[in-house]
Design an enzyme around this catalytic site. Sequence first.
Site, mmCIF file in Angstrom:
data_model
loop_
_atom_site.group_PDB
_atom_site.id
_atom_site.type_symbol
_atom_site.label_atom_id
_atom_site.label_comp_id
_atom_site.label_asym_id
_atom_site.label_seq_id
_atom_site.Cartn_x
_atom_site.Cartn_y
_atom_site.Cartn_z
ATOM 1 C CD GLU A 30 23.098 1.299 -8.341
ATOM 2 O OE1 GLU A 30 23.112 -0.158 -8.262
ATOM 3 O OE2 GLU A 30 24.168 1.814 -8.688
ATOM 4 C CG LEU B 288 -2.084 -1.105 1.118
ATOM 5 C CD1 LEU B 288 -2.791 -0.527 2.362
ATOM 6 C CD2 LEU B 288 -2.941 -0.791 0.166
ATOM 7 N N GLY B 289 2.205 1.133 0.240
ATOM 8 C CA GLY B 289 2.969 2.320 -0.025
ATOM 9 C C GLY B 289 3.210 2.855 1.281
ATOM 10 C CG HIS C 245 25.878 -1.055 -6.324
ATOM 11 N ND1 HIS C 245 25.301 -1.844 -7.225
ATOM 12 C CD2 HIS C 245 26.872 -2.366 -5.982
ATOM 13 C CE1 HIS C 245 25.533 -3.279 -7.357
ATOM 14 N NE2 HIS C 245 26.362 -3.459 -6.298
ATOM 15 C CB CYS D 274 28.454 -4.171 -9.581
ATOM 16 S SG CYS D 274 28.866 -5.411 -7.982
#
Length: 544
Positions: free
Chosen positions: A518, A15-16, A516, A382
């Site tokens: 990101e 549901l977030g 990584h 990676c």
Amino acid sequence: MARFIFVTGGVVSSLGKGLLSASLGALLQARGYKVRIRKFDPYLNVDPGTMSPYQHGEVYVTDDGAETDLDLGHYERFTGVSAHQSDNVTSGRIYRDIIAKERRGDYLGATVQVIPHVTNEIKAFALADTEDLDFVICEIGGTVGDIESLPFVEAIRQLRNDLGRDQTVSVHTTLVPWIKAAGELKTKPTQHSVREIASLGVQPDVLLCRCELPIPASDKAKIAQFCNVPQSAVITALDARSIYDVPLQYHREGLDDEVLRAFGIADAPPPAMAQWDDIMDRLDHPEGEVTIGVVGKYVGLPDAYKSLREALVHGGIANRVKVNINWLDAELFEGADGELAGKLEPCHAILVPGGFGERGSEGKIASVTFARERKVPFFGICLGMQMACIEGARNTAGIAGASTTEFGETSEPVVGLITEWMSKEGLQERAAGGDLGGTMRLGAYEAKLSGNSHVASIYGTTDISERHRHRYEVNAHYKPALEEGGLVFSGMSPDGRLPEIVERPDHPWFIGVQFHPELKSRPFAPHPLFASFIEAALKQSRLV
């Protein structure tokens, strides 16, 4: 003293709650408050490090080397506050610590029970290192009513009594489904969910109701009446066009106002939302469009690459362009040159992300070859960097048998198992047959960049720190041969032993990184590598 906000969910999962917690944290932060967000996960794994991405999505890694739930990525991206090991705890970790204490005799012969021993550990986790904070948001994973979450709900109940009701607020997310055949929104699931959590001793103060259509005032009144909350505390949560619109949407619905009202805070300054408005303006009014081909092995579940997807979006925000992501299964490119070209030719740039295992590896290598030969911008992360090194060894350095020991024995281990490295804590050592969980090179490590390199110009410095999660490294023994073939090692660990970045100077944009990036990208501060990568893709789009 910090005030605590407990976020729970009912009816169904997904549901977030993570986005709710991140958005609420951002809204309180925008009002000038100091906020920290924590995640309680009821599953029995010690951490998600050994869980399949198809089961749990990506593993988010913190600076201090914790393998955590992907929701911590939302927390960092929305608030800019770096998460720590202490911000994510699981039932498995709690039970492991309790059993270790029991074996040592720390409980002095007492019978070890869920109450008080498990609940005390949960409470201690929630309260630790909160002295300098205004608000601590604690998200409880799972769905109320699940047997696994009962100790956490009980701990919340106890904390609300321990701290006082003026120091704690409960926010409960529920579902208000639209029944198409009846043409109605149904409030009964929300009523039952609130009754369930209230029966466990936790009365929600604010309800966040996920729904497909706006909730009429009459239905809000019904929910308020049966769930024992003010009607203004029934917050509508519709699907948003972007996750970065969620804080704006929740503010318009009054979520932060209701939470502050529940605390009795009436004089809070209005939130400064200009930066969120700017993000949405850039997303809604792009000045260009690019397509990025992501060649991976977990593309069937976008959450497996959640931070990667968001970092690409951030790169688009930095360049004010729309980023379309073409998720491509690496296995499709194994032994099928025609299909490879057909799938990759429409892409303005190619990205090969991290992963584990041999499946799809030859397809990733074929993608690297395509990007190198066609001069298409390439980004390897990676395992993607390792595949770029193997491709370079085979095709430009004349090492036909190049491979990685991750996939089995090889006569040319261009990539091999890392058994020792230096960290801030000193020499770290790992055995080849050791446990998988928590034994990788994890967390933030520094790297030194070559001063005349492409990456140094992108970062604007030669000293960087990035987050790692891997147990195999490019073998520096092959550095001279790979560089002779045009693949330059432009970033190394400070001791010069571990390759961190490779690039091809004769290529418009060809970079592979062992870390990584990101994980450190934010909508308000896009990672420089992703901003540059999307800029290169934009230039490529103008050449096609």
